[in-house]
Design an enzyme around this catalytic site. Structure first.
Site, short mmCIF file in Angstrom:
data_model
loop_
_atom_site.label_atom_id
_atom_site.label_comp_id
_atom_site.label_asym_id
_atom_site.label_seq_id
_atom_site.Cartn_x
_atom_site.Cartn_y
_atom_site.Cartn_z
N LEU A 136 -4.93 -5.07 0.75
CA LEU A 136 -5.81 -3.92 0.60
C LEU A 136 -5.03 -2.66 0.26
O LEU A 136 -3.97 -2.41 0.82
CB LEU A 136 -6.60 -3.68 1.89
CG LEU A 136 -7.50 -4.83 2.35
CD1 LEU A 136 -6.95 -5.46 3.62
CD2 LEU A 136 -8.93 -4.35 2.58
N ASP A 137 -5.59 -1.89 -0.65
CA ASP A 137 -5.10 -0.54 -0.89
C ASP A 137 -5.43 0.30 0.34
O ASP A 137 -6.26 -0.11 1.17
CB ASP A 137 -5.79 0.00 -2.15
CG ASP A 137 -5.43 1.44 -2.43
OD1 ASP A 137 -4.23 1.75 -2.48
OD2 ASP A 137 -6.36 2.26 -2.58
N PHE A 138 -4.81 1.46 0.47
CA PHE A 138 -5.06 2.30 1.64
C PHE A 138 -6.00 3.47 1.33
O PHE A 138 -7.14 3.49 1.76
CB PHE A 138 -3.74 2.82 2.22
CG PHE A 138 -3.91 3.60 3.49
CD1 PHE A 138 -4.32 2.96 4.65
CD2 PHE A 138 -3.67 4.96 3.53
CE1 PHE A 138 -4.50 3.67 5.84
CE2 PHE A 138 -3.84 5.69 4.70
CZ PHE A 138 -4.25 5.05 5.86
#
Length: 216
Positions: A8-10
């Site tokens: 996942l991107d943040f």
């Protein structure tokens, strides 16, 4: 498809930092390029690496401008960072189902881990990778390959989740399933040309999609 690994991107995916990022960039822009950008144009800078943003504006001052952005952003960071509704519950459910989870971001590792900690979600992740851990940021797949190596993951059972085209293209370049989240700033019409495998409207739909293969 049965997924085993979720990357996942943040910013804009797990963390609601859109206003933090936009306001920080606007300060730097007004200091160094007064009048060149309007405040409402700052959304375009949510996603790309600082090297890309400031290198495109002034290659000779890239590091200086990036450092100034970090200074401004860090002063606001703890007060302005938030978590999108449903994220923590989704992560907990995915973890309970035995999936391996990782964060892959263009944000520097110390700031990234600080943000993850403030949101209270550190325990859910098996690896957290920031920009100082690799040479080529998304959309290059290097950071995804690094995370997959750490998690002993295979392309066929991995998914990359993000809110920007950098995340989607990186996922596609890595040969994994790419999922665009519709709860941040970028729109479905914006992302469609980049050909995400799946578009989801909220964390619950993302959870259902990831777990659908396991429950079939």
């Amino acid at each position: 498809m049965t997924f085993k690994t979720v990357l996942l991107d943040f910013d804009g995916t797990l963390a609601d930092t859109n206003r933090l990022i936009s306001e920080s960039h606007f300060v730097v822009m007004e200091e160094n390029f007064p009048g060149r950008f309007k405040k409402e144009e700052m959304a375009q800078f949510n996603g790309p690496s600082l090297e890309e943003i400031y290198g495109n504006l002034d290659q000779s001052r890239q590091q200086e401008l990036g450092a100034r952005y970090r200074e401004v952003m860090l002063a606001k960071h703890d007060d302005m960072i938030g978590i999108f509704p449903g994220i923590k519950e989704m992560l907990e459910n995915l973890k309970q189902e035995g999936l391996r989870l990782g964060v892959v971001s263009t944000k520097r590792s110390d700031v990234l881990k600080r943000g993850v900690s403030i949101l209270g979600i550190t325990e859910y992740f098996d690896t957290i990778i920031g920009s100082d851990g690799f040479s080529h940021p998304k959309p290059d797949p290097e950071s995804l390959f690094l995370a997959m190596e750490r998690l002993d993951a295979e392309r066929e059972t991995s998914v990359m989740v993000g809110d920007n085209h950098h995340d989607i293209v990186a996922g596609n370049n890595a040969g994994v399933t790419s999922v665009f989240v519709g709860w941040s700033e970028k729109t479905t019409s914006f992302i469609q040309p980049y050909r995400p495998t799946k578009i989801v409207k909220d964390p619950q739909e993302l959870e259902e999609y990831i777990l659908s293969g396991m429950r079939a």
